[in-house]
Design an enzyme around this catalytic site. Sequence first.
Site, short mmCIF file in Angstrom:
data_model
loop_
_atom_site.label_atom_id
_atom_site.label_comp_id
_atom_site.label_asym_id
_atom_site.label_seq_id
_atom_site.Cartn_x
_atom_site.Cartn_y
_atom_site.Cartn_z
N ASP A 99 0.85 -1.19 0.00
CA ASP A 99 0.00 0.00 0.00
C ASP A 99 0.88 1.24 0.00
O ASP A 99 2.03 1.20 0.45
CB ASP A 99 -0.88 0.03 1.27
CG ASP A 99 -1.82 -1.16 1.33
OD1 ASP A 99 -2.15 -1.72 0.27
OD2 ASP A 99 -2.21 -1.52 2.45
N1 URA Z 1 -1.03 -5.96 3.92
C1 URA Z 1 -1.55 -4.72 3.92
O1 URA Z 1 -2.60 -4.49 4.52
N2 URA Z 1 -0.90 -3.76 3.28
C2 URA Z 1 0.26 -3.94 2.63
O2 URA Z 1 0.82 -3.01 2.06
C3 URA Z 1 0.80 -5.24 2.63
C4 URA Z 1 0.14 -6.24 3.28
#
Ligand code: URA
Length: 232
Positions: free
Chosen positions: A103
């Site tokens: 993310d």
């Molecule tokens: N899980 C998440 O919620 N976000 C990420 O960026 C990676 C794994």
Amino acid sequence: MRLDKLISSQGKYSRSDVKKLIKQGLVVVDGRKATTSDEKVDPNSAEVLVCGKPFIYKEHIYIMLNKPQGVVSATDDRVHKTVIDLVPSELKRDGLFPAGRLDADTEGFVLITDDGDFAHKILSPKNHVEKTYIAEIAEPISEDDIKLLESGIVLKDGFECLPAKIKPISEKIIEIKICEGKYHQIKRMLGAVGNKVVSLKRVKIGGLPLDVDLKPGFCREITQEEMGEICT
Ligand code: URA
């Protein structure tokens, strides 16, 4: 492979650069000056010198990036900086993409490559390549929550997660290992036990840890030896 294709495939020179270098007599193949861009060379056996330096051909490249927050795991984006924008010119080549997304607000290890088969290998849950994260969470985690997450929690949309591995580090910091990469997976897993992720960092892919000397926003090539640590 055509000589211009071979040399330009490694990113440093474009095909027209190669043409100019050949004209200037700066490309040597097996001891003689190359004269045309379209001559055929065997990438694995030809000894090529470019500007007097040995040209090393690598079919694929594997890059470790320490992604900072605010950068998106995409190949291009009209608004945000992407992980590919952070690859320095000496490692850049066509076809690079992130093998697995983080993310925008997640930091840490992103593997960037031009090798689709390898990306599939490390991303497919079937191959059990663990991704290790350090999560700061809003509430202390209970033993019952750990059991739920470790037995395979069901998300609010009904998705059944594979069992995770949880190691509490302090009251509100946990290490969590998962082999899947569903959208917002860890945030949703913690949400499913009534908790909340405050910050998230990926610190390991398979057995390969993020280089502690790699500052956020910086990349380096993954060595052959390290590649063996990712998956067997
Ligand atoms: N899980 C998440 O919620 N976000 C990420 O960026 C990676 C794994």
